[in-house]
Design a protein around this motif. Structure first.
Motif, PDB file in Angstrom:
ATOM      1  N   GLY A  34       0.800  -1.211   0.000  1.00 13.19           N
ATOM      2  CA  GLY A  34       0.000   0.000   0.000  1.00 13.19           C
ATOM      3  C   GLY A  34       0.835   1.263   0.000  1.00 13.19           C
ATOM      4  O   GLY A  34       2.070   1.227   0.018  1.00 13.19           O
ATOM      5  N   PRO A  35       0.157   2.431   0.034  1.00 13.33           N
ATOM      6  CA  PRO A  35       0.872   3.713  -0.030  1.00 13.33           C
ATOM      7  C   PRO A  35       1.331   4.237   1.320  1.00 13.33           C
ATOM      8  O   PRO A  35       1.974   5.296   1.378  1.00 13.33           O
ATOM      9  N   MET A  36       1.016   3.531   2.417  1.00 12.34           N
ATOM     10  CA  MET A  36       1.339   4.032   3.743  1.00 12.34           C
ATOM     11  C   MET A  36       1.412   2.878   4.723  1.00 12.34           C
ATOM     12  O   MET A  36       0.919   1.781   4.451  1.00 12.34           O
ATOM     13  N   LEU A  37       2.038   3.130   5.868  1.00  5.44           N
ATOM     14  CA  LEU A  37       2.083   2.118   6.912  1.00  5.44           C
ATOM     15  C   LEU A  37       0.737   2.063   7.622  1.00  5.44           C
ATOM     16  O   LEU A  37      -0.088   2.969   7.504  1.00  5.44           O
ATOM     17  N   GLY A  38       0.523   1.000   8.388  1.00  8.44           N
ATOM     18  CA  GLY A  38      -0.665   0.924   9.224  1.00  8.44           C
ATOM     19  C   GLY A  38      -1.524  -0.294   9.031  1.00  8.44           C
ATOM     20  O   GLY A  38      -2.345  -0.617   9.881  1.00  8.44           O
ATOM     21  N   GLY A  39      -1.392  -0.970   7.885  1.00  7.66           N
ATOM     22  CA  GLY A  39      -2.186  -2.165   7.658  1.00  7.66           C
ATOM     23  C   GLY A  39      -3.675  -1.881   7.730  1.00  7.66           C
ATOM     24  O   GLY A  39      -4.185  -0.962   7.089  1.00  7.66           O
ATOM     25  N   GLN A  40      -4.396  -2.657   8.544  1.00  8.40           N
ATOM     26  CA  GLN A  40      -5.841  -2.473   8.674  1.00  8.40           C
ATOM     27  C   GLN A  40      -6.205  -1.060   9.112  1.00  8.40           C
ATOM     28  O   GLN A  40      -7.273  -0.537   8.761  1.00  8.40           O
ATOM     29  N   TRP A  41      -5.318  -0.420   9.871  1.00  5.47           N
ATOM     30  CA  TRP A  41      -5.668   0.861  10.474  1.00  5.47           C
ATOM     31  C   TRP A  41      -5.599   2.028   9.508  1.00  5.47           C
ATOM     32  O   TRP A  41      -5.936   3.162   9.871  1.00  5.47           O
ATOM     33  N   THR A  42      -5.211   1.791   8.266  1.00  5.82           N
ATOM     34  CA  THR A  42      -5.216   2.871   7.275  1.00  5.82           C
ATOM     35  C   THR A  42      -6.625   3.253   6.869  1.00  5.82           C
ATOM     36  O   THR A  42      -6.870   4.388   6.459  1.00  5.82           O
ATOM     37  N   GLY A  43      -7.551   2.311   6.928  1.00  2.00           N
ATOM     38  CA  GLY A  43      -8.915   2.588   6.491  1.00  2.00           C
ATOM     39  C   GLY A  43      -9.082   2.644   4.987  1.00  2.00           C
ATOM     40  O   GLY A  43     -10.152   3.009   4.495  1.00  2.00           O
ATOM     41  N   LEU A  44      -8.048   2.273   4.231  1.00  3.33           N
ATOM     42  CA  LEU A  44      -8.102   2.373   2.774  1.00  3.33           C
ATOM     43  C   LEU A  44      -8.974   1.277   2.173  1.00  3.33           C
ATOM     44  O   LEU A  44      -8.868   0.111   2.548  1.00  3.33           O
ATOM     45  N   SER A  45      -9.811   1.643   1.227  1.00  2.00           N
ATOM     46  CA  SER A  45     -10.660   0.668   0.553  1.00  2.00           C
ATOM     47  C   SER A  45      -9.812  -0.387  -0.131  1.00  2.00           C
ATOM     48  O   SER A  45      -8.809  -0.074  -0.777  1.00  2.00           O
ATOM     49  N   GLY A  46     -10.215  -1.633   0.027  1.00  4.49           N
ATOM     50  CA  GLY A  46      -9.507  -2.738  -0.584  1.00  4.49           C
ATOM     51  C   GLY A  46      -8.290  -3.202   0.182  1.00  4.49           C
ATOM     52  O   GLY A  46      -7.722  -4.248  -0.132  1.00  4.49           O
ATOM     53  N   ARG A  47      -7.883  -2.447   1.203  1.00  7.38           N
ATOM     54  CA  ARG A  47      -6.697  -2.807   1.985  1.00  7.38           C
ATOM     55  C   ARG A  47      -6.981  -2.857   3.484  1.00  7.38           C
ATOM     56  O   ARG A  47      -6.098  -3.224   4.257  1.00  7.38           O
ATOM     57  N   SER A  48      -8.183  -2.495   3.874  1.00  5.55           N
ATOM     58  CA  SER A  48      -8.476  -2.369   5.298  1.00  5.55           C
ATOM     59  C   SER A  48      -9.939  -2.683   5.556  1.00  5.55           C
ATOM     60  O   SER A  48     -10.820  -2.287   4.799  1.00  5.55           O
ATOM     61  N   GLY A  49     -10.199  -3.377   6.675  1.00  2.00           N
ATOM     62  CA  GLY A  49     -11.561  -3.646   7.094  1.00  2.00           C
ATOM     63  C   GLY A  49     -12.088  -2.638   8.099  1.00  2.00           C
ATOM     64  O   GLY A  49     -13.170  -2.822   8.656  1.00  2.00           O
ATOM     65  N   VAL A  50     -11.345  -1.560   8.328  1.00  3.80           N
ATOM     66  CA  VAL A  50     -11.779  -0.523   9.253  1.00  3.80           C
ATOM     67  C   VAL A  50     -12.846   0.344   8.584  1.00  3.80           C
ATOM     68  O   VAL A  50     -12.702   0.735   7.426  1.00  3.80           O
ATOM     69  N   TRP A  51     -13.921   0.633   9.296  1.00  2.00           N
ATOM     70  CA  TRP A  51     -14.968   1.490   8.745  1.00  2.00           C
ATOM     71  C   TRP A  51     -14.907   2.868   9.394  1.00  2.00           C
ATOM     72  O   TRP A  51     -14.259   3.062  10.436  1.00  2.00           O
ATOM     73  N   PRO A  52     -15.559   3.875   8.801  1.00  2.00           N
ATOM     74  CA  PRO A  52     -15.351   5.268   9.233  1.00  2.00           C
ATOM     75  C   PRO A  52     -15.638   5.547  10.698  1.00  2.00           C
ATOM     76  O   PRO A  52     -14.961   6.376  11.309  1.00  2.00           O
ATOM     77  N   THR A  53     -16.650   4.899  11.279  1.00  2.00           N
ATOM     78  CA  THR A  53     -17.013   5.204  12.668  1.00  2.00           C
ATOM     79  C   THR A  53     -16.439   4.210  13.661  1.00  2.00           C
ATOM     80  O   THR A  53     -16.795   4.237  14.840  1.00  2.00           O
ATOM     81  N   MET A  54     -15.544   3.369  13.212  1.00  4.87           N
ATOM     82  CA  MET A  54     -15.038   2.299  14.067  1.00  4.87           C
ATOM     83  C   MET A  54     -14.142   2.824  15.194  1.00  4.87           C
ATOM     84  O   MET A  54     -13.319   3.708  15.002  1.00  4.87           O
ATOM     85  N   ARG A 135      -3.881 -11.300   8.876  1.00  2.00           N
ATOM     86  CA  ARG A 135      -4.738 -12.495   8.892  1.00  2.00           C
ATOM     87  C   ARG A 135      -6.147 -12.198   8.394  1.00  2.00           C
ATOM     88  O   ARG A 135      -6.904 -13.119   8.093  1.00  2.00           O
ATOM     89  N   PHE A 136      -6.512 -10.908   8.277  1.00  4.47           N
ATOM     90  CA  PHE A 136      -7.914 -10.555   8.081  1.00  4.47           C
ATOM     91  C   PHE A 136      -8.114  -9.657   6.855  1.00  4.47           C
ATOM     92  O   PHE A 136      -8.580  -8.521   6.958  1.00  4.47           O
ATOM     93  N   HIS A 137      -7.763 -10.201   5.704  1.00  7.88           N
ATOM     94  CA  HIS A 137      -7.910  -9.442   4.458  1.00  7.88           C
ATOM     95  C   HIS A 137      -8.751 -10.145   3.403  1.00  7.88           C
ATOM     96  O   HIS A 137      -9.057  -9.543   2.375  1.00  7.88           O
ATOM     97  N   SER A 138      -9.105 -11.396   3.626  1.00  5.91           N
ATOM     98  CA  SER A 138      -9.824 -12.173   2.613  1.00  5.91           C
ATOM     99  C   SER A 138     -11.152 -12.647   3.208  1.00  5.91           C
ATOM    100  O   SER A 138     -11.221 -13.700   3.839  1.00  5.91           O
TER     101      SER A 138
END
Length: 499
Positions: A34-54, A135-138
């Motif tokens: 991806g374009p930045m560090l953070g993994g799930q915590w980036t919130g980026l579509s297609g790269r993260s399962g974090v949602w806006p109000t999480m 572990r949580f991308h698919s």
């Protein structure tokens, strides 16, 4: 320097692995697609399962590493706060120059005694590799007859792709699943103004994230819980955990949800602050699992049916490591759920390769991620003895014997497992002034800096302070319940606290 290490992934696991490998004299390089560090915590579509109000389902104290406190007044930080924390952590340990962003690892294979990393910018050989790709991308979408025919206006999606809550306002939404993402997003949708139905195979117990002024992860993920699981019969552990959970949040049927299995182990437990109250208010309706889908109509077990505009699945994730060579995959016997490794980390036939964060658990990951990273760094760096094949094989065989059954573990079990392996699990008897906090308090990262390699002189003061946060552990005197629980362990095993 002790050699080069490729780290695949710049999420929390990759960052903390790099920090501890550096401390042991290695030269880590972090590959991040991806374009930045953070993994799930980036919130980026297609790269993260974090949602806006999480917000986190674990407290800020347990959503941090031992070298950098996550300060502030908020008990459960937002995803943005965690991303900021990870950037500060990377800055503190000067990890940014070691990152290769926009660099996808296409293939990992053996190269003699080293490892060949084929990536989007070329090919390199490293002495060692840490796989920390997450572990949580698919998303795992279970088969439902007719699901492909669903014609509701909002379609079928996964909680992983839940990025635009506003599109569901005023719509009829079916949320499928009973894990944390399903319950939290069902609550989010209901509060947004959607008409929400939740479909599930079984009713879990639901533990509020915050109860009686204390984060629930400070109560349930304790060192005592690990010691008790080693000393007491499973039925007694089940009873104690259920007692804590029901006292904190009641039982689901009290809110109008189905009654769960009397055994908490059989039913499972999920952390969610608002889900059950919204069920009680009638803003979330609970149905059994889906039998079939036809157009926009879903039929449930038992024969009832309803029409929906959208279906959102929160039904877990498949383990997905597409870059592993066929040889590595065969050695690990990788499938959608399992990966053979000694305590989720090493395989004796793959020296120089390690995995971080590839297990499934209840509770927060930051504390056990750091302890797993320390175990890897200390093993490779010589701070703890290297494992022999004969020591690793039994744990792998035990893991394989449990294939086909749930191997979800609890955060405290994972943390203590890795702490013992790294030689940093404190001996309770060495800290009489912290006895209650060490047994029944939160597994704050500071308690794993009391003893062993990289112990810190201020760890005891920090741990005492963190245990007292939210009024959880403010004295060293055990409560009546704690005395009763601990007496059972003492009778069963002599009060052993050092294994």
């Amino acid at each position: 320097m002790k050699g080069s290490v490729a780290i695949i992934g710049a999420g929390p696991g990759g960052l903390v692995a790099a920090r501890w490998l550096l401390s042991q004299g290695f030269e880590p390089t972090i590959f991040e697609q991806g374009p930045m560090l953070g993994g799930q915590w980036t919130g980026l579509s297609g790269r993260s399962g974090v949602w806006p109000t999480m917000h986190t389902n674990t407290s800020r104290i347990l959503t941090a590493f031992s070298d950098l406190e996550n300060t502030g007044s908020v008990s459960h930080p937002s995803a943005g706060n965690i991303l900021d924390y990870l950037n500060r952590y990377a800055d503190k340990f000067e990890l940014a120059p070691r990152m290769r962003l926009h660099t996808n690892v296409d293939r990992l294979s053996r190269a003699g005694t080293g490892w060949l990393v084929d990536h989007s910018s070329g090919t390199e050989i490293f002495d060692r590799v840490v796989v920390a790709s997450g572990r949580f991308h698919s998303p795992a979408i279970p088969p439902v007859p007719g699901l492909e025919t669903f014609s509701g206006s909002e379609g079928v999606s996964s909680t992983y792709d839940y990025k635009e809550p506003g599109r569901y306002r005023g719509k009829r939404v079916l949320v499928a699943g009973c894990a944390v993402s399903a319950l939290e997003i069902a609550a989010d949708l209901a509060q947004l103004g959607a008409e929400v139905v939740l479909t599930q195979r079984r009713q879990r117990y639901v533990l509020p994230k915050f109860a009686a002024g204390v984060p629930s992860d400070h109560r349930i993920f304790t060192r005592y819980g690990v010691l008790a699981s080693e000393m007491l019969a499973p039925a007694e552990i089940d009873r104690q955990l259920k007692e804590i959970v029901v006292e904190a949040g009641g039982s689901p049927e009290q809110y109008g949800a189905p009654a769960p299995n009397p055994s908490l182990f059989a039913a499972g437990v999920t952390l969610s602050q608002h889900y059950l109250p919204l069920v009680a208010e009638g803003r979330i309706t609970v149905r059994p699992w889906m039998d079939s889908v036809a157009g926009d109509t879903v039929t449930f077990a038992g024969g009832s049916s309803a029409d929906f505009d959208g279906i959102v699945f929160g039904t877990g994730f498949d383990l997905n490591l597409p870059f592993l060579s066929d040889d590595i995959r065969a050695t690990l016997d990788v499938d959608e759920v399992h990966l053979d490794a000694d305590r989720y980390t090493f395989h004796p036939d793959l020296p120089g390769l390690a995995f971080v964060g590839m297990w499934d658990q209840s509770g927060g990951y930051f504390v056990p991620l750091e302890l797993q990273a320390r175990w890897i760094a200390y093993t490779w760096g010589g701070a703890v003895p290297a494992l022999y094949d004969i020591e690793q094989q039994p744990t792998i065989e035990a893991y394989r014997a449990r294939r086909g059954t749930s191997q979800k573990t609890r955060m405290n079990l994972a943390a203590i497992t890795f702490a013992r392996a790294a030689g940093v699990e404190p001996h309770v008897e060495n800290w009489p002034g912290l006895r209650r906090a060490l047994l029944f308090g939160p597994l704050a990262p500071s308690c794993f800096r009391l003893e062993g390699t990289d112990a810190l002189p201020d760890a005891a003061e920090r741990f005492s302070r963190e245990s007292a946060e939210f009024g959880a552990i403010t004295s060293n005197d055990l409560t009546q319940r704690e005395q009763k629980y601990w007496a059972l362990v003492e009778r069963a095993g002599g009060g052993r606290t050092d294994s």
